[in-house]
Design an enzyme around this catalytic site. Structure first.
Site, PDB file in Angstrom:
ATOM      1  N   GLU A  84       0.917  -1.025   0.443  1.00  0.00           N
ATOM      2  CA  GLU A  84      -0.145   0.215  -0.259  1.00  0.00           C
ATOM      3  C   GLU A  84       0.881   1.718  -0.126  1.00  0.00           C
ATOM      4  O   GLU A  84       1.767   1.336   1.112  1.00  0.00           O
ATOM      5  CB  GLU A  84      -1.050   0.507   1.162  1.00  0.00           C
ATOM      6  CG  GLU A  84      -1.685  -1.036   1.073  1.00  0.00           C
ATOM      7  CD  GLU A  84      -2.878  -1.380   2.047  1.00  0.00           C
ATOM      8  OE1 GLU A  84      -3.987  -1.713   2.263  1.00  0.00           O
ATOM      9  OE2 GLU A  84      -2.840   0.246   3.388  1.00  0.00           O
ATOM     10  N   CYS A  97       3.817   8.718   0.120  1.00  0.00           N
ATOM     11  CA  CYS A  97       4.798   7.904   1.224  1.00  0.00           C
ATOM     12  C   CYS A  97       4.549   6.181   0.440  1.00  0.00           C
ATOM     13  O   CYS A  97       3.558   5.627   0.272  1.00  0.00           O
ATOM     14  CB  CYS A  97       3.351   7.855   2.082  1.00  0.00           C
ATOM     15  SG  CYS A  97       3.656   6.835   3.896  1.00  0.00           S
ATOM     16  N   CYS A 104       5.984  -6.869   8.281  1.00  0.00           N
ATOM     17  CA  CYS A 104       6.756  -5.435   9.174  1.00  0.00           C
ATOM     18  C   CYS A 104       7.205  -6.308  10.522  1.00  0.00           C
ATOM     19  O   CYS A 104       6.523  -6.991  11.123  1.00  0.00           O
ATOM     20  CB  CYS A 104       6.472  -4.736  10.003  1.00  0.00           C
ATOM     21  SG  CYS A 104       8.012  -3.328  10.436  1.00  0.00           S
ATOM     22  N   CYS A 108       5.587  -2.909  17.069  1.00  0.00           N
ATOM     23  CA  CYS A 108       5.270  -2.259  17.491  1.00  0.00           C
ATOM     24  C   CYS A 108       3.027  -2.344  17.754  1.00  0.00           C
ATOM     25  O   CYS A 108       2.293  -2.683  17.105  1.00  0.00           O
ATOM     26  CB  CYS A 108       5.211  -0.660  16.678  1.00  0.00           C
ATOM     27  SG  CYS A 108       6.945  -0.067  16.282  1.00  0.00           S
ATOM     28  N   CYS A 111       0.652  -0.369  15.732  1.00  0.00           N
ATOM     29  CA  CYS A 111       0.518  -0.759  13.898  1.00  0.00           C
ATOM     30  C   CYS A 111       0.229  -1.767  13.168  1.00  0.00           C
ATOM     31  O   CYS A 111       0.768  -2.867  13.975  1.00  0.00           O
ATOM     32  CB  CYS A 111       2.053  -0.032  13.775  1.00  0.00           C
ATOM     33  SG  CYS A 111       2.414   0.455  11.804  1.00  0.00           S
ATOM     34  N   CYS A 330      -1.139   7.675   8.713  1.00  0.00           N
ATOM     35  CA  CYS A 330      -0.439   6.757  10.031  1.00  0.00           C
ATOM     36  C   CYS A 330      -0.929   5.691  10.586  1.00  0.00           C
ATOM     37  O   CYS A 330      -1.520   5.702  11.391  1.00  0.00           O
ATOM     38  CB  CYS A 330       0.042   7.464  10.845  1.00  0.00           C
ATOM     39  SG  CYS A 330       1.047   8.589  10.544  1.00  0.00           S
TER      40      CYS A 330
HETATM   41  N1  SAH Z   1       8.829   0.936  10.635  1.00  0.00           N
HETATM   42  C1  SAH Z   1       8.843   2.799  10.868  1.00  0.00           C
HETATM   43  C2  SAH Z   1       8.241   3.688   9.761  1.00  0.00           C
HETATM   44  C3  SAH Z   1       7.299   3.586   9.651  1.00  0.00           C
HETATM   45  S1  SAH Z   1       6.155   5.479   9.651  1.00  0.00           S
HETATM   46  C4  SAH Z   1       8.943   3.558  11.851  1.00  0.00           C
HETATM   47  O1  SAH Z   1       8.553   2.449  12.724  1.00  0.00           O
HETATM   48  O2  SAH Z   1       9.483   5.296  12.062  1.00  0.00           O
HETATM   49  C5  SAH Z   1       4.826   5.544  10.382  1.00  0.00           C
HETATM   50  C6  SAH Z   1       4.623   6.161  11.453  1.00  0.00           C
HETATM   51  O3  SAH Z   1       3.512   5.599  11.818  1.00  0.00           O
HETATM   52  C7  SAH Z   1       5.793   5.780  12.765  1.00  0.00           C
HETATM   53  O4  SAH Z   1       5.983   7.160  13.311  1.00  0.00           O
HETATM   54  C8  SAH Z   1       5.242   5.217  13.820  1.00  0.00           C
HETATM   55  O5  SAH Z   1       5.274   4.328  14.727  1.00  0.00           O
HETATM   56  C9  SAH Z   1       3.704   5.655  13.201  1.00  0.00           C
HETATM   57  N2  SAH Z   1       2.179   4.860  13.909  1.00  0.00           N
HETATM   58  C10 SAH Z   1       2.238   3.743  14.237  1.00  0.00           C
HETATM   59  N3  SAH Z   1       0.997   2.920  14.336  1.00  0.00           N
HETATM   60  C11 SAH Z   1       0.158   3.927  14.600  1.00  0.00           C
HETATM   61  C12 SAH Z   1      -1.098   4.501  14.655  1.00  0.00           C
HETATM   62  N4  SAH Z   1      -2.194   3.293  14.832  1.00  0.00           N
HETATM   63  N5  SAH Z   1      -1.319   5.863  14.989  1.00  0.00           N
HETATM   64  C13 SAH Z   1      -0.214   6.437  14.559  1.00  0.00           C
HETATM   65  N6  SAH Z   1       0.757   6.600  14.445  1.00  0.00           N
HETATM   66  C14 SAH Z   1       1.133   5.914  14.415  1.00  0.00           C
END
Ligand code: SAH
Length: 341
Positions: A84, A97, A104, A108, A111, A330
């Protein structure tokens, strides 16, 4: 796959096929315009036959447009994997993006991208394809580029796929390619410390964005398994090194989770650890992911927190939330099986 190759590599490739070097440029331009091989009219049939097995193929499995204008595409790659990508349009330009992995493995807790673990790394060309897709959709080409910015903030951890990601950065910034400037590219990472040093040492000067989400290791460990491998202290030292090498201000992402990392103590502690650094905090009210129980804070609360940070001397803003209704915000991207929505 042809999109993995730089113009120089394509030249070697066509020579190996027994063709003349100038054919590489025609092939490069055709491929980066995402033309079907048959559509590249200046290439002889004999060459097309030889190239066919290395050419790219993809299908649009889903294409969604949000009410705020954000677009999300699910692209089915040659092996059936789905990735995506999101297009965010602003007054000053268009940002794509991109995803860097299928799934992944960072785990986390908040996510969606990590729900099914890691399927595989994307190649440089497969990451580039996502940018080229939207550039074409917007009516652009290599000469008249429409995409102005790229953020590596989709599915996957870019620094967990270092070689392909850096190759992608070379391809997308190439003068003969889309020629996007390093300063218009943001790379977001949960903090794979050794590869932050490597990125700086290899001369990449993209905007480094760290997914921090907590001001201390104990709290961070409860939501981000990577915190067991690297301490915040180590991440911050790597960031200092990156800043020294590149002169680029570091961005810290802090997704606000109701009752977890949004307390006054957390805000104070965050300001304390970042004080004195050339950085910016991007606050993101957590976006809902249906499989997850965690809740985001209201935008109002996020603004209050941004204000507090500012008063404590830390530059902070609240990220605009785009594409929530199409699960394009995000943390909402994933590799949907079959691209179904
Ligand atoms: N793996 C990388 C790239 C992901 S960028 C990283 O961890 O930075 C996506 C961003 O959105 C990251 O900062 C991630 O932590 C954040 N993110 C993930 N799930 C989210 C959610 N449900 N709501 C808001 N931000 C989230």
């Amino acid at each position: 796959m042809i999109l993995d190759l730089s113009l120089k590599e394509l030249e070697e490739y066509v020579l190996q096929l027994g063709e003349q070097k100038y054919r590489a440029k025609q092939l490069f331009e055709g491929a980066q315009a995402l033309k079907e091989l048959q559509e590249i009219s200046n290439l002889p049939k004999s060459l097309k036959e030889k190239v066919q097995k290395d050419y790219f193929s993809y299908e649009v499995a889903a294409h969604l447009v949000s009410k705020d204008g954000t677009q999300k595409v699910a692209i089915r790659l040659a092996d059936g994997s789905v990735v995506e990508s999101v297009l965010l349009s602003y007054k000053y330009g268009h940002t794509v993006c991109v995803s860097t992995q299928v799934g992944c493995r960072m785990g986390c807790k908040f996510c969606a991208s990590t729900l099914n673990g890691l399927q595989r790394n994307l190649t440089a060309g497969e990451i580039l394809l996502q940018v080229l897709f939207f550039n074409k959709l917007l009516g652009g080409n290599l000469k008249e580029r429409k995409v102005t910015n790229v953020v590596l903030m989709g599915c996957g951890e870019p620094l967990d796929n270092f070689d392909n990601v850096t190759k992608f950065l070379r391809l997308v910034t190439a003068e003969e390619g889309l020629n996007i400037s390093m300063r218009n590219i943001s790379l977001s990472t949960c903090g794979l410390v050794p590869n932050i040093y490597k990125l700086a040492d290899d001369g990449f000067s993209v905007t480094l964005t760290i997914s921090l989400h907590a001001p201390n290791d104990e709290l961070r460990k409860t939501i981000m398994p990577i915190a067991n491998a690297y301490k915040i202290d180590e991440i911050l030292r790597a960031c200092d090194y990156y800043f020294e090498k590149t002169g680029r201000r570091i961005c810290f992402e802090y997704s606000l989770i109701e009752g977890l990392n949004d307390t006054d103590e957390c805000v104070q502690e965050l300001a304390k650890i970042l004080r004195g650094r050339s950085c910016h905090v991007n606050l993101i009210p957590l976006n809902s992911v249906k499989e997850k129980k965690l809740l985001g804070v209201s935008r109002k609360k996020a603004y209050v927190i941004a204000d507090k940070l500012q008063k404590l001397g830390i530059s902070a803003t609240v990220r605009r939330s785009l594409g929530q209704d199409i699960d394009g915000a995000c943390g909402q991207l994933r590799n949907r099986v079959g691209g179904a929505k």
